[in-house]
Motif scaffolding. Sequence first.
Motif, PDB file in Angstrom:
ATOM      1  N   PRO A   1      -2.746  23.298  39.666  1.00 33.40           N
ATOM      2  CA  PRO A   1      -3.969  23.571  40.465  1.00 33.40           C
ATOM      3  C   PRO A   1      -2.356  24.582  39.872  1.00 33.40           C
ATOM      4  N   CYS A   2      -1.342  24.533  39.871  1.00 33.85           N
ATOM      5  CA  CYS A   2      -0.003  25.728  40.438  1.00 33.85           C
ATOM      6  C   CYS A   2       0.399  25.654  39.084  1.00 33.85           C
ATOM      7  N   LEU A   3       1.111  26.578  38.370  1.00 37.90           N
ATOM      8  CA  LEU A   3       2.404  26.307  37.414  1.00 37.90           C
ATOM      9  C   LEU A   3       3.201  26.494  37.956  1.00 37.90           C
ATOM     10  N   PHE A   4       3.604  26.068  39.666  1.00 35.05           N
ATOM     11  CA  PHE A   4       5.154  26.373  40.032  1.00 35.05           C
ATOM     12  C   PHE A   4       5.043  25.157  40.986  1.00 35.05           C
ATOM     13  N   ASN A   5       4.086  23.902  40.238  1.00 34.20           N
ATOM     14  CA  ASN A   5       4.291  22.750  41.179  1.00 34.20           C
ATOM     15  C   ASN A   5       4.126  21.399  39.279  1.00 34.20           C
TER      16      ASN A   5
ATOM     17  N   SER B   1       6.322  26.656  44.223  1.00 35.82           N
ATOM     18  CA  SER B   1       7.294  26.040  44.814  1.00 35.82           C
ATOM     19  C   SER B   1       8.518  25.500  43.699  1.00 35.82           C
ATOM     20  N   VAL B   2       8.686  24.509  43.081  1.00 39.64           N
ATOM     21  CA  VAL B   2       9.473  23.985  41.805  1.00 39.64           C
ATOM     22  C   VAL B   2       8.556  23.256  41.013  1.00 39.64           C
TER      23      VAL B   2
ATOM     24  N   LYS C   1      14.180  25.430  38.658  1.00 43.05           N
ATOM     25  CA  LYS C   1      14.971  26.125  40.609  1.00 43.05           C
ATOM     26  C   LYS C   1      13.060  26.883  41.285  1.00 43.05           C
ATOM     27  N   GLY C   2      12.571  27.065  40.251  1.00 43.65           N
ATOM     28  CA  GLY C   2      11.552  27.621  41.810  1.00 43.65           C
ATOM     29  C   GLY C   2      11.689  29.519  41.598  1.00 43.65           C
TER      30      GLY C   2
ATOM     31  N   GLY D   1      -9.373  21.609  46.135  1.00 39.79           N
ATOM     32  CA  GLY D   1      -8.981  20.882  46.844  1.00 39.79           C
ATOM     33  C   GLY D   1      -7.151  20.689  47.202  1.00 39.79           C
ATOM     34  N   GLN D   2      -6.289  20.570  45.808  1.00 37.67           N
ATOM     35  CA  GLN D   2      -4.874  20.718  46.670  1.00 37.67           C
ATOM     36  C   GLN D   2      -4.274  21.374  46.449  1.00 37.67           C
ATOM     37  N   LYS D   3      -4.251  22.996  45.751  1.00 38.94           N
ATOM     38  CA  LYS D   3      -3.891  23.791  45.516  1.00 38.94           C
ATOM     39  C   LYS D   3      -2.601  24.133  46.054  1.00 38.94           C
ATOM     40  N   PRO D   4      -1.970  24.144  45.747  1.00 41.55           N
ATOM     41  CA  PRO D   4      -0.792  24.448  47.191  1.00 41.55           C
ATOM     42  C   PRO D   4      -0.679  26.031  47.488  1.00 41.55           C
TER      43      PRO D   4
END
Length: 266
Positions: A223-227, A254-255, A193-194, A247-250
Amino acid sequence: MYDNFNRNINYLRISITDRCNLRCTYCMPEEGIKLLRHEDILSYDEIKEFTEVAVSKGVKKVRITGGEPLVRKGVVTLVGMISEITGISDLSITTNGILLKQFAHELKAAGLKRVNISLDTIDPERFKVVTRNGNITDVLEGIKAAKDAGLLPVKINCVIKKSKEEPEAIAVTRFCKENDLEIRYIRQMDLVKGHFSTVDGGIGGNCSLCNRLRLTANGKLKPCLFNNIGFDVRELGYERAIELAVGQKPECGSVNNTGAFYNIGG
Ligand code: SAM
């Protein structure tokens, strides 16, 4: 290593297994989990080589997690292998503490600096419910062993529903004060659910300060737990996977509907 948002990426979390000896209700389903195949899990040599490359690119802090890291055979050997890498200033483990009594002194001797231990309640019956049949005595003995071994500071990760003023969290807070333990309150999150928020007592959950990369047990660098994004370190090679992940770490989470805490590492 700096990402596109000027964050210095210097912290690597390595999940070494998706297996766990507890089944915390908010983390892992009781049954029906499709666990990783043995051949898909990175070997200790692969983890060490990957970590060496990450350290050569600027990682200074390493945490070993899971699943439950202490259930993977030879975990002390892995700690020894990683602690030999020059350039790591902080090497820690996140554990549920169940097996810590058995391993604390060996882990310290192998070069581990400190531990975070998960503890959401100090009531034995509630502990059984939350962990689906865990024995709190094992954890309490594990905490004591960690202190005796000098794995300091011992930090407690306490998952809360909404507030640290909830009765169970208050009791854990008191226990920590009485026993010289640092406490961090982690609000229960929902990756799908983010729903995530900052960790009280740490910097987790604060995207603007996030300095982390996460390596899953089967070699996906996230690079991100929530992605959902992750880069396969075996396919891409260690250096390229790191470049792509940084390079692509948001900018912000998000979710994540393809992973879970127990297979990414929390
Ligand atoms: N087995 C180890 C342990 O229990 O600490 C390490 C892995 S566990 C996934 C790492 C951390 O993630 C633990 O502190 C746990 O409480 C936290 N965690 C798991 N599921 C969570 C959720 N839904 N929301 C917030 N934290 C969670």
